[in-house]
Write an enzyme that holds these catalytic residues in place. Structure first.
Site, mmCIF file in Angstrom:
data_model
loop_
_atom_site.group_PDB
_atom_site.id
_atom_site.type_symbol
_atom_site.label_atom_id
_atom_site.label_comp_id
_atom_site.label_asym_id
_atom_site.label_seq_id
_atom_site.Cartn_x
_atom_site.Cartn_y
_atom_site.Cartn_z
ATOM 1 C CG HIS A 168 -5.377 -5.224 6.674
ATOM 2 N ND1 HIS A 168 -4.789 -4.199 5.983
ATOM 3 C CD2 HIS A 168 -4.382 -6.060 7.034
ATOM 4 C CE1 HIS A 168 -3.479 -4.399 5.927
ATOM 5 N NE2 HIS A 168 -3.196 -5.520 6.546
ATOM 6 C CG ASP A 209 0.630 -8.161 9.621
ATOM 7 O OD1 ASP A 209 0.854 -7.272 8.797
ATOM 8 O OD2 ASP A 209 -0.277 -8.070 10.464
ATOM 9 C CG HIS A 230 -5.316 -9.264 10.949
ATOM 10 N ND1 HIS A 230 -4.122 -9.753 11.414
ATOM 11 C CD2 HIS A 230 -5.023 -8.130 10.254
ATOM 12 C CE1 HIS A 230 -3.146 -8.946 11.021
ATOM 13 N NE2 HIS A 230 -3.674 -7.959 10.310
ATOM 14 C CE1 TYR A 270 0.688 0.935 4.485
ATOM 15 C CE2 TYR A 270 0.306 -1.438 4.469
ATOM 16 C CZ TYR A 270 0.785 -0.308 5.105
ATOM 17 O OH TYR A 270 1.353 -0.400 6.343
ATOM 18 C CG HIS A 328 -5.327 -0.615 3.820
ATOM 19 N ND1 HIS A 328 -5.901 -0.325 5.042
ATOM 20 C CD2 HIS A 328 -4.007 -0.778 4.060
ATOM 21 C CE1 HIS A 328 -4.957 -0.313 5.981
ATOM 22 N NE2 HIS A 328 -3.797 -0.579 5.407
ATOM 23 N NE ARG A 383 -8.101 1.658 9.789
ATOM 24 C CZ ARG A 383 -7.596 0.448 9.952
ATOM 25 N NH1 ARG A 383 -8.300 -0.478 10.560
ATOM 26 N NH2 ARG A 383 -6.389 0.151 9.520
#
Ligand code: ZN
Length: 435
Positions: A223, A309, A260, A118, A196, A199
């Protein structure tokens, strides 16, 4: 070339003895067990397993190792430290760091990395002359190290629901989702897509990314629910959980990987059945994220993959056993995931998550990506053959990896990378960005 293995894991709860793997170019031609070593075969002592897939990596975050451990804090305070680093990197520094980090992964037995990328643009948020300058160096780093990569190019548009991206986030942000798609279409190589997070990507833009991935049959990662606050913000802004939002955007499919999935509801887990969940236990521990509900996810039909990660450490054995051991602490119950299931998540599960269904297993036709692990070191000496797989998964370590073969070619031999001085490159590349 052919490989004769003292032991090899071909699936199931046991390892096979005296295994001959014949290669045809970058693939496995045949596998036979109980055979004597032919004179011209490479002899691999210990136990040979499929190469590990590190399904979730942010290579540059390796520079933070040891520098973020001291103060009291949370994911959110760690993120400020990560942003400070992300704000300063240039493509040459990224190349040097990624080479070193992928080198460390190769030494740990990783043959395929999923780079969730990113950090796209210049420090002021303006694109580089080549808008994919950063992605290109990540692809190049993997090629130079000799490991496979799937570059998961992450769409990042906002600093939160209705919040403009600021500070280091400007380097992550494309103008809009169409600009993201145009940029990613210009990349050549093994590329997949990422949202991503909920958010950073609004629902209608997430739908465009999902459509892009579907149109190309490409893997799609996001994520998902790493932190309770992410869930709360998503519910407040959109009235649904992150998983439900992504499902509503058409993102959740068998090509989808939820990274996650730590704080997911029962309804979320049902939606993720048939998709993949990539747990990153050593990072989730490090950031105090929580313990992902791996057993419940598998029971709901999800597949598992594993990633290091933030690279707090790089050790696929530790990631694999952490799925079981952390859940033991949370549940008071042992034996929820067997060694074969854990090793499968670290190998075939990750390959599938990264769009390489033809790897992560030792069988005819599969990619010849294999790793030989020594069993005569202090960690595994004395393990009975009948329980070698359990010993390997619950006590093995990255430092036990002796040989790594990717596409039929040795990348690591006797514990040394054949073309990189990994320790030196790590020290130099990190010092260059964090003196
Ligand atoms: Zn991540």
């Amino acid at each position: 070339m052919s490989l004769w293995c003292e032991h090899a894991w071909l699936g199931g709860d046991d390892v096979a003895a005296r295994v001959l793997i014949e290669l045809d170019g970058e693939r496995i031609a045949s596998v036979s067990t109980g055979v004597d070593p032919p004179g011209d075969a490479e002899r691999l002592l210990g136990v040979v397993i499929p190469g590990f897939a590190n399904a979730h990596s942010h290579a540059f975050q390796r520079a933070l190792r040891g520098r973020t451990q001291r103060a009291r804090g949370s994911f959110w305070s760690w993120r400020e430290q990560m942003y400070a680093l992300a704000g300063s990197l240039d493509p040459d520094q990224m190349l040097a760091l990624a080479r070193a980090v992928y080198g460390e992964m190769a030494l740990a037995g990783v043959t395929l990395v999923g780079e969730f990328h990113y950090l796209h643009h210049g420090p002021d948020g303006r694109p580089y002359e080549d808008p994919n300058a950063m992605g290109v160096v990540l692809l190049r780093a993997a090629a130079e190290v000799g490991v496979r990569i799937t570059l998961l190019d992450a769409c990042y548009l906002h600093g939160g629901a209705g919040v403009e991206a600021t500070g280091a986030q400007r380097r992550f942000r494309d103008r809009d989702v169409d600009a993201w798609a145009t940029r990613v279409d210009a990349l050549t190589g093994p590329v997949g897509a990422a949202i991503h997070s909920v958010r950073a990507v609004d629902p209608s833009s997430a739908a465009v990314v999902a459509e892009w991935a579907a149109g190309r049959g490409a893997p799609l990662h996001a994520h998902v629910s790493e932190q309770p606050a992410e869930n709360e913000q998503c519910v407040a802004a959109y009235g649904v959980t992150p998983t439900a939002l992504l499902d509503g955007a058409g993102a959740v499919s068998e090509r989808f990987t939820a990274v996650h999935a730590t704080h997911v509801t029962a309804d979320d887990r049902a939606l993720l059945g048939g998709a993949c969940c990539c747990l990153c236990p050593t990072t989730e521990r490090d950031l105090a994220d929580g313990i992902g509900p791996a057993r419940a996810l598998v029971d709901a039909g999800a597949r598992l993959a594993l990633g290091s990660d933030s690279h707090a450490i790089i050790d696929p054995f530790e990631e694999a056993r952490a799925v079981e051991l952390d859940e033991r602490l949370a549940s008071g119950v042992r034996g929820q995931h067997g060694a074969a299931e854990l090793l499968g998540a670290a190998t075939a599960g990750g390959y599938l998550s990264l769009g390489r269904a033809d790897g992560g297993v030792i069988r005819a036709g599969a990619l010849a990506d294999v790793v030989a692990v020594r069993t005569d070191g202090v960690r595994l000496a004395g393990a009975p053959d009948a329980q070698l797989l359990d010993a390997l998964v619950f006590a093995g370590a990255a430092s036990d990896v002796r040989d790594v073969i990717v596409g039929g070619r040795f990348v690591v031999r006797d514990g040394r990378h054949l073309s990189l001085d990994v320790q030196r490159e790590l020290a130099a590349s990190i010092k260059a960005v964090l003196p």
